[in-house]
Each structure stands twice: as structure tokens, then as C-alpha cells.
Design a protein around this motif. Structure first.
Motif, PDB file in Angstrom:
ATOM      1  N   GLY A 191      68.037  62.124  52.639  1.00  0.00           N
ATOM      2  CA  GLY A 191      67.485  61.255  53.672  1.00  0.00           C
ATOM      3  C   GLY A 191      67.658  61.752  55.088  1.00  0.00           C
ATOM      4  O   GLY A 191      67.310  61.059  56.039  1.00  0.00           O
ATOM      5  N   LEU A 192      68.181  62.956  55.256  1.00  0.00           N
ATOM      6  CA  LEU A 192      68.374  63.505  56.598  1.00  0.00           C
ATOM      7  C   LEU A 192      67.404  64.655  56.830  1.00  0.00           C
ATOM      8  O   LEU A 192      67.787  65.797  57.036  1.00  0.00           O
ATOM      9  N   SER A 193      66.118  64.314  56.805  1.00  0.00           N
ATOM     10  CA  SER A 193      65.068  65.310  57.040  1.00  0.00           C
ATOM     11  C   SER A 193      65.102  65.746  58.507  1.00  0.00           C
ATOM     12  O   SER A 193      65.659  65.056  59.370  1.00  0.00           O
ATOM     13  N   GLN A 194      64.479  66.866  58.786  1.00  0.00           N
ATOM     14  CA  GLN A 194      64.440  67.340  60.174  1.00  0.00           C
ATOM     15  C   GLN A 194      63.769  66.328  61.106  1.00  0.00           C
ATOM     16  O   GLN A 194      64.281  66.095  62.201  1.00  0.00           O
ATOM     17  N   PRO A 195      62.651  65.691  60.722  1.00  0.00           N
ATOM     18  CA  PRO A 195      62.074  64.677  61.614  1.00  0.00           C
ATOM     19  C   PRO A 195      63.053  63.525  61.908  1.00  0.00           C
ATOM     20  O   PRO A 195      63.129  63.045  63.038  1.00  0.00           O
ATOM     21  N   ARG A 196      63.802  63.084  60.905  1.00  0.00           N
ATOM     22  CA  ARG A 196      64.777  62.009  61.148  1.00  0.00           C
ATOM     23  C   ARG A 196      65.891  62.494  62.074  1.00  0.00           C
ATOM     24  O   ARG A 196      66.281  61.777  63.005  1.00  0.00           O
ATOM     25  N   LEU A 197      66.414  63.691  61.805  1.00  0.00           N
ATOM     26  CA  LEU A 197      67.465  64.225  62.671  1.00  0.00           C
ATOM     27  C   LEU A 197      66.967  64.322  64.114  1.00  0.00           C
ATOM     28  O   LEU A 197      67.675  63.929  65.055  1.00  0.00           O
ATOM     29  N   ASP A 198      65.752  64.835  64.293  1.00  0.00           N
ATOM     30  CA  ASP A 198      65.176  64.944  65.636  1.00  0.00           C
ATOM     31  C   ASP A 198      65.044  63.578  66.300  1.00  0.00           C
ATOM     32  O   ASP A 198      65.407  63.406  67.468  1.00  0.00           O
ATOM     33  N   ALA A 199      64.527  62.604  65.556  1.00  0.00           N
ATOM     34  CA  ALA A 199      64.321  61.256  66.113  1.00  0.00           C
ATOM     35  C   ALA A 199      65.636  60.599  66.522  1.00  0.00           C
ATOM     36  O   ALA A 199      65.678  59.832  67.493  1.00  0.00           O
ATOM     37  N   GLU A 200      66.719  60.903  65.798  1.00  0.00           N
ATOM     38  CA  GLU A 200      68.012  60.291  66.089  1.00  0.00           C
ATOM     39  C   GLU A 200      68.907  61.170  66.969  1.00  0.00           C
ATOM     40  O   GLU A 200      70.047  60.809  67.259  1.00  0.00           O
ATOM     41  N   GLY A 201      68.382  62.305  67.410  1.00  0.00           N
ATOM     42  CA  GLY A 201      69.148  63.192  68.284  1.00  0.00           C
ATOM     43  C   GLY A 201      70.348  63.826  67.603  1.00  0.00           C
ATOM     44  O   GLY A 201      71.377  64.063  68.237  1.00  0.00           O
ATOM     45  N   LEU A 202      70.195  64.138  66.314  1.00  0.00           N
ATOM     46  CA  LEU A 202      71.300  64.673  65.527  1.00  0.00           C
ATOM     47  C   LEU A 202      71.053  66.122  65.124  1.00  0.00           C
ATOM     48  O   LEU A 202      69.917  66.557  65.014  1.00  0.00           O
TER      49      LEU A 202
END
Length: 121
Positions: free
Chosen positions: A21-32
Motif C-alpha cells: 500500500g505504499l506506492s510511489q504516488p502515495r508516498l509522493d502525496a504524503e511527502g514520504l
């Protein structure tokens, strides 16, 4: 030879992160960002020879508050023999504060679901 195996694990890691569940788009959106805190390489057989086909089987293992573990098994494609295991402790880091952040509940749950179906070797 260890650099080669570390490279295989590094290339495989984003796929495991996305699966939990920690895809690159999610990481980018959450600043991670992704951080590998520790990697342990254990040889279980002779290293592959030049040109020997191998594949990497990767899976999440355990989750704590801010860290989780991944395992990458290097397998000889022709024989199915596990040649090496790379155990990784990883975390997500807030890119603005440069601090580890707690794992989201959905990520921990997804890891538990996947880990329950993975062989413990």
C-alpha cells in the motif's frame, strides 16, 4: 558479489512497498520517502556463477510502529534452490522533517494479510 545481491534487493523493494500500500504516488502525496535502515545478507548456498539465472522472491514480514521488515530470497531459477536471503528493516520518512513516521493502519493490515500467506523460510 554482495553488491550485486544488494542491487537486486534494492530493485525489488519498491514492488513490495507498493504491494503493502505504499506506492510511489502515495508516498509522493504524503511527502514520504523510503529508507532501508539495515540489510543483512545470508548465503544459504554457493553464490550464482556467471550467467546463472536467478530470480528474487520478495515479501513483507513484520511491522512495528514505524519500521517493518522485508525479505528478499535469491533463488536459482533452474533448480529452485534458495541461494541467499536479504533481510531488510525499513521505514517511511517524512521528507520535510527527516523523521520516521508511524505506519498507517491500512499498511500494517495489508502486511499481516500478505505475511499470513508467505512461506516462512
Amino acid at each position: 558479489a554482495a553488491a550485486q545481491e544488494m542491487g537486486w534487493a534494492s530493485n525489488a523493494a519498491p514492488h513490495v512497498w507498493a504491494r503493502i500500500g505504499l506506492s510511489q504516488p502515495r508516498l509522493d502525496a504524503e511527502g514520504l520517502g523510503r529508507v532501508a535502515m539495515e540489510t543483512k545478507l545470508t548465503w544459504t548456498a554457493e553464490p550464482p556463477g556467471p550467467g546463472e539465472l536467478v530470480h528474487v522472491v520478495s515479501s513483507p514480514r513484520e511491522a512495528a510502529r514505524t519500521t517493518f521488515s522485508l525479505r528478499h530470497d535469491v533463488v536459482a531459477t533452474e533448480t529452485g534452490l534458495r541461494l541467499a536471503t536479504l533481510d531488510v528493516v525499513a521505514l517511511t520518512m517524512d521528507l520535510a522533517t527527516r523523521r520516521a513516521v508511524p505506519l498507517a493502519a491500512d499498511v500494517v493490515e495489508r502486511m499481516r494479510e500478505i505475511s499470513a500467506t508467505v512461506s516462512p523460510h
